[in-house]
Design an enzyme around this catalytic site. Sequence first.
Site, PDB file in Angstrom:
ATOM      1  N   ASP A  50      39.341  43.203  45.723  1.00  0.00           N
ATOM      2  CA  ASP A  50      39.945  44.323  44.994  1.00  0.00           C
ATOM      3  C   ASP A  50      39.440  44.375  43.548  1.00  0.00           C
ATOM      4  OD1 ASP A  50      41.561  46.486  44.609  1.00  0.00           O
ATOM      5  OD2 ASP A  50      43.417  45.361  44.426  1.00  0.00           O
ATOM      6  N   ASN A  65      41.379  53.611  53.699  1.00  0.00           N
ATOM      7  CA  ASN A  65      40.306  53.896  52.734  1.00  0.00           C
ATOM      8  C   ASN A  65      39.504  55.163  53.044  1.00  0.00           C
ATOM      9  OD1 ASN A  65      39.536  50.381  52.077  1.00  0.00           O
ATOM     10  ND2 ASN A  65      40.874  51.779  50.956  1.00  0.00           N
TER      11      ASN A  65
HETATM   12  C1  FPP Z   1      38.807  47.612  46.669  1.00  0.00           C
HETATM   13  O1  FPP Z   1      38.538  47.914  45.310  1.00  0.00           O
HETATM   14  C2  FPP Z   1      37.568  47.580  47.418  1.00  0.00           C
HETATM   15  C3  FPP Z   1      37.290  48.352  48.510  1.00  0.00           C
HETATM   16  C4  FPP Z   1      38.248  49.312  49.070  1.00  0.00           C
HETATM   17  C5  FPP Z   1      35.986  48.283  49.189  1.00  0.00           C
HETATM   18  C6  FPP Z   1      35.339  46.923  49.230  1.00  0.00           C
HETATM   19  C7  FPP Z   1      33.920  47.159  49.411  1.00  0.00           C
HETATM   20  C8  FPP Z   1      32.930  46.435  48.878  1.00  0.00           C
HETATM   21  C9  FPP Z   1      33.127  45.200  48.115  1.00  0.00           C
HETATM   22  C10 FPP Z   1      31.539  46.912  49.013  1.00  0.00           C
HETATM   23  C11 FPP Z   1      30.947  46.752  50.357  1.00  0.00           C
HETATM   24  C12 FPP Z   1      31.233  45.472  50.980  1.00  0.00           C
HETATM   25  C13 FPP Z   1      30.407  44.725  51.698  1.00  0.00           C
HETATM   26  C14 FPP Z   1      30.976  43.536  52.332  1.00  0.00           C
HETATM   27  C15 FPP Z   1      28.997  45.013  51.876  1.00  0.00           C
HETATM   28  P1  FPP Z   1      39.050  49.284  44.721  1.00  0.00           P
HETATM   29  O2  FPP Z   1      37.990  50.300  44.908  1.00  0.00           O
HETATM   30  O3  FPP Z   1      40.366  49.641  45.317  1.00  0.00           O
HETATM   31  O4  FPP Z   1      39.194  48.937  43.198  1.00  0.00           O
HETATM   32  P2  FPP Z   1      40.274  49.495  42.203  1.00  0.00           P
HETATM   33  O5  FPP Z   1      41.608  48.995  42.722  1.00  0.00           O
HETATM   34  O6  FPP Z   1      39.881  48.859  40.914  1.00  0.00           O
HETATM   35  O7  FPP Z   1      40.160  50.985  42.195  1.00  0.00           O
END
Ligand code: FPP
Length: 247
Positions: free
Chosen positions: A28, A76
């Site tokens: 996250d 998501n």
């Molecule tokens: C949460 O951060 C993250 C996600 C919903 C996506 C995770 C994806 C990756 C790390 C990239 C692709 C992964 C791989 C394994 C290749 P957020 O976007 O909710 O962050 P925020 O809470 O700061 O908005």
Amino acid sequence: MALFRKKDKEEVIGLPENLPQHVGFIMDGNGRWAKKRGLPRTFGHREGAKNFKKIVRYCKDIGLKNISFYAFSTENWQRPKEEVETIMDLFREYIVDVRKHLSENTRMIFLGDKSVFDDDLREKMIKLEQDTAHYTEMNLLMAVNYGGRDEIAHAARLLAQQVKDGTLDPADITEDSISENLYTKGIPDVDLVIRPSGELRLSNYLIWQCAYAEYYFTDILWPDFTSEELDKALIDFDGRHRRFGGV
Ligand code: FPP
């Protein structure tokens, strides 16, 4: 400097006595990481994916056996189209790349309903699962289009079908039989959940498997989460007294 590491096992020093059997990572904070730098959210996901690769490698170096990553939830899909497409492209790139990066002997498992992905991506995932099914050194689980409640509902449908087919008596449905019908079949329950970015919740991640998990929260955002921070989480876990409902 990381406490334990590195290039090969001979150089690993100071491993805690009780390493978790299964560490679950909630990746996250990518969006906030980008926002802090005045960049689009997609840049945060790119950095998050790079960091995923680094952390996976470190987990393998120190001998963790089961690691899982919350990469994309059933919720998501509601994000802007461009953001979803970037994450899908990162999956395309990284799931193949990470296998090479880990060398042999890592089994890859995708948790979640893969049927909704584009054909090419779904086929890549299925092929990786098939090609690595016999590896035993480490299991790398990636939760994609995953939701814990959705997973339990899926298991319930599988069990109901067996009852309907006459191969299962409802009286024989146990906790073990539910576990056996989850995407994590055969993988030990999570015993340490790591969530960066300051949020103190599980967000529908492996809810059945985390029933007795310990939690490690940190304000660091996922792209900045380092192997040193993982060391801290493992040392912290080593010091916890786990009672599993006993005394
Ligand atoms: C949460 O951060 C993250 C996600 C919903 C996506 C995770 C994806 C990756 C790390 C990239 C692709 C992964 C791989 C394994 C290749 P957020 O976007 O909710 O962050 P925020 O809470 O700061 O908005």
